[in-house]
Design an enzyme around this catalytic site. Structure first.
Site, PDB file in Angstrom:
ATOM      1  N   ASP A  62      49.258  91.408  74.829  1.00  0.00           N
ATOM      2  CA  ASP A  62      49.957  90.522  73.907  1.00  0.00           C
ATOM      3  C   ASP A  62      48.943  89.558  73.294  1.00  0.00           C
ATOM      4  O   ASP A  62      48.281  88.794  74.006  1.00  0.00           O
ATOM      5  CB  ASP A  62      51.051  89.750  74.649  1.00  0.00           C
ATOM      6  CG  ASP A  62      51.783  88.780  73.737  1.00  0.00           C
ATOM      7  OD1 ASP A  62      52.274  89.208  72.688  1.00  0.00           O
ATOM      8  OD2 ASP A  62      51.850  87.583  74.075  1.00  0.00           O
ATOM      9  N   THR A  85      51.551  89.300  66.850  1.00  0.00           N
ATOM     10  CA  THR A  85      50.597  88.225  67.138  1.00  0.00           C
ATOM     11  C   THR A  85      49.156  88.698  66.987  1.00  0.00           C
ATOM     12  O   THR A  85      48.286  87.931  66.574  1.00  0.00           O
ATOM     13  CB  THR A  85      50.806  87.685  68.563  1.00  0.00           C
ATOM     14  OG1 THR A  85      50.800  88.778  69.482  1.00  0.00           O
ATOM     15  CG2 THR A  85      52.133  86.960  68.663  1.00  0.00           C
ATOM     16  N   THR A  86      48.887  89.963  67.309  1.00  0.00           N
ATOM     17  CA  THR A  86      47.537  90.504  67.114  1.00  0.00           C
ATOM     18  C   THR A  86      47.284  90.777  65.637  1.00  0.00           C
ATOM     19  O   THR A  86      46.203  90.486  65.112  1.00  0.00           O
ATOM     20  CB  THR A  86      47.362  91.803  67.921  1.00  0.00           C
ATOM     21  OG1 THR A  86      47.658  91.548  69.302  1.00  0.00           O
ATOM     22  CG2 THR A  86      45.945  92.330  67.807  1.00  0.00           C
ATOM     23  N   ASP A 112      59.055  89.502  73.555  1.00  0.00           N
ATOM     24  CA  ASP A 112      58.688  89.895  72.193  1.00  0.00           C
ATOM     25  C   ASP A 112      59.794  90.726  71.554  1.00  0.00           C
ATOM     26  O   ASP A 112      60.150  90.519  70.389  1.00  0.00           O
ATOM     27  CB  ASP A 112      57.377  90.692  72.208  1.00  0.00           C
ATOM     28  CG  ASP A 112      56.170  89.808  72.482  1.00  0.00           C
ATOM     29  OD1 ASP A 112      56.363  88.576  72.623  1.00  0.00           O
ATOM     30  OD2 ASP A 112      55.050  90.334  72.575  1.00  0.00           O
TER      31      ASP A 112
END
Length: 592
Positions: free
Chosen positions: A66, A99-100, A400
């Protein structure tokens, strides 16, 4: 103005000695390089074939892919690179997934703008064109979005697909057939209330129980929490109720001694017993109030002692003390009960109810389950797994996916994943750039090229040749009318219509990523000077600076320290830490 000796002006000291200042083009490029170094730490975690990272901080070990979790655990010190951590955390809070991607997009935009900075293009021109390109990109995502109605079977399938896509890149990807329906059920129950989705973390509890098979995880349509600390008499309680009345307290039901400084004066020793009896009567009055109100279950945030536990057990009631505040709030919302701060004046209106209460054994733990609640907003997911690291990563994955489904319910629109949206938006930006005169055309084209980092990284992480696949995707998006949803096929190393394949993401996910990445790139490009003050509590901070102010020579403190060290070294005395000319400390025993 008078001149100093030898015609030189005296130096003007504006900043504390030891302050580090960097400015100009070199500073800007240094910030971009620092951001690239941070992005390299999470680059390989993108997509279904992304790798995990193991981060150890000395106390615990975290295994995760994550992006937000890794960025937080890295403890980035570089002041400009911390912006990447901020946008990653913002993406996690708002959308949950991506998020990445947002970090990679921001850094790739900076990388593509780096040649313009080196060639002397003013940063404000670059920033202005980045913002205009980002606005066009976000609008294009909204135009591409496919809207759906959640009340139809197709809408239900859409939610399941978005949950599965969010879980695809997670540790529990192979169990998405179990978790995706659970996640959709939990979030859909919240959508019955207008404000329910906004309090997702408070309404959906996630409980972790190490041990057992991950397939043993289950969803409770109601509230579940672990059995609290209990006293003697607990095993004699009734552990199963149908249609119970529930009393929630913020009251301590325990016999307490008087405070140490309490003083009671009596004239006759026989009066002491009446004082003891009065103490007991206070606790009994509280317990009688709880029983007489008609409650079957008594829960309290504060301790319920052994006397109260036995008292309730003898009268067929169930009680639990030291219940966590979050669990108490969930029980209150689910059952309709109101938390009381006093046991006096309790009436039926403050009591909650549910269809069934039971205590159930789950692994090595006992859980209290409240099901069939009148307010069906709340739910609890109980996760099982072989190790604590696995369960912790499962919880992050579930969070998520919950956020993605929540965002899908709010926006009620999806786009295809697998890099399809990024390539379609990049094509649109290239076409738009043809109508721009001057440097703006080159900057918008560079922004479009930066968007290709998502499909490129998906290919690299899966071990495929990214150049071949990207070339095929560009041709498909440019020449075919039906090619807008084509993205990377992770399974076969080819291209595929990702919308048909069911790889769907909320449109808000993509638009928020693009806007945040462009904003972060603009912030970093707008920094032309960095000033780092030495720590005031560090006694050696002021002496760490090399050349002194004004004349390019050493500062006074360094000169003094050097002279003292040289003299002390010749006499074999102590040293302050700065070496004199031609003097070195001996290594080994007794040396530095």
């Amino acid at each position: 103005m008078s001149m100093g000796p030898m015609g030189m002006r005296p130096g003007i000291i504006l900043l504390r000695e030891g302050t580090d200042t960097s400015q100009g083009k070199a500073q800007l490029i240094s910030n971009i390089n620092a951001c690239q170094a941070v992005a390299d730490a999470v680059r390989t975690t993108l997509g279904p074939r992304g790798m995990d990272k193991l981060v150890a901080d000395g106390r615990r070990v975290t295994i995760s892919n994550d992006g937000a979790t890794i960025m937080r655990l890295l403890e980035v010190e570089h002041p400009a690179a911390k912006t990447l951590v901020d946008i990653s955390m913002s993406q996690d809070a708002e959308v949950g997934d991506g998020t990445t991607s947002v970090v990679l997009l921001a850094v790739e935009i900076l990388k593509q703008m780096k040649p313009f900075v080196e060639e002397g293009v003013h940063p404000q021109i670059i920033i202005r064109n980045i913002r205009s390109a980002a606005a066009i990109a976000v609008q294009k995502v909204l135009d591409l979005a496919v809207f759906f109605d959640i009340s139809t079977p197709e809408g239900e399938e859409m939610l399941l697909k978005t949950a599965s896509t969010a879980l695809n890149s997670k540790l529990i990807a192979s169990h998405q057939d179990l978790f995706a329906p659970m996640i959709v059920d939990a979030v859909k129950s919240l959508s019955a209330d207008e404000d329910g989705l906004d309090d997702l973390r408070g309404m959906i509890g996630i409980k972790k129980i190490p041990g057992g098979d991950v397939r043993s995880s289950f969803l409770v349509k109601g509230v579940a929490f672990k059995k609290t600390f209990s006293y003697a008499g607990f095993e004699q309680m009734t552990k199963h109720f149908d249609n119970p009345k529930i009393l929630l307290l913020n009251v301590e039901l325990e016999l307490k001694n008087e405070k140490e400084n309490a003083e009671v004066r009596i004239e006759d020793p026989s009066e002491y017993q009446s004082i003891v009896d009065a103490e007991w009567q206070v606790i009994y009055d509280k317990l009688d109030s709880c029983v007489n109100c008609g409650a079957n279950i008594v829960l309290s945030k504060l301790p319920i002692g052994d006397l109260a536990t036995q008292y309730f057990a003898d009268r067929g009631l169930f009680c639990a003390g030291r219940v966590e505040e979050a669990d108490m709030k969930r029980v209150a919302k689910a059952t309709g009960a109101t938390i009381q701060t006093s046991t006096s004046g309790i009436f039926d209106g403050v009591l909650g109810n549910c269809a069934k209460f039971e205590e159930k054994q789950v692994g090595d733990e006992r859980f209290n389950l409240f099901t069939g609640c009148p307010n069906s907003l709340t739910s609890t997911m109980v996760l099982r797994g072989g190790s604590e690291q696995f369960i912790a990563e499962s919880e992050r994955s579930i969070h998520d996916a919950l956020m993605v489904v929540k965002r899908s319910l709010k926006s009620r629109s999806v786009v295809a994943g697998g890099g399809a949206v990024e390539l379609e938006v990049a094509k649109h930006l290239r076409e738009h750039a043809l109508g721009i005169e001057g440097k703006g055309q080159l900057i918008v084209n560079a922004f479009a090229k930066a968007l290709e980092i998502v499909p490129r990284q998906l290919c690299d992480n899966a071990g495929f040749d990214s150049n071949d696949i990207l070339s095929a995707l560009r041709r498909k998006h440019t020449q075919d009318a039906d090619g807008k949803w084509y993205g990377v096929d992770i399974e076969k190393g080819d291209i595929i219509d990702t919308f048909e394949a069911g790889i769907w993401e909320p449109s808000d996910n993509k638009s928020f990523s693009l806007a945040s990445a462009a904003e972060a790139a603009g912030v970093i490009l707008s920094i032309d000077e960095t000033v780092i003050n030495p720590r005031s509590q560090d006694p050696g901070a002021a002496g760490m600076m090399g050349p002194g102010p004004g004349n390019g020579g050493p500062g006074l403190s360094n000169t003094m320290a050097g002279a003292m060290d040289q003299a002390n070294a010749q006499k074999g005395g102590s040293r302050s830490g700065n070496l004199g000319n031609g003097v070195s400390y001996m290594k080994g025993r007794g040396g530095g």
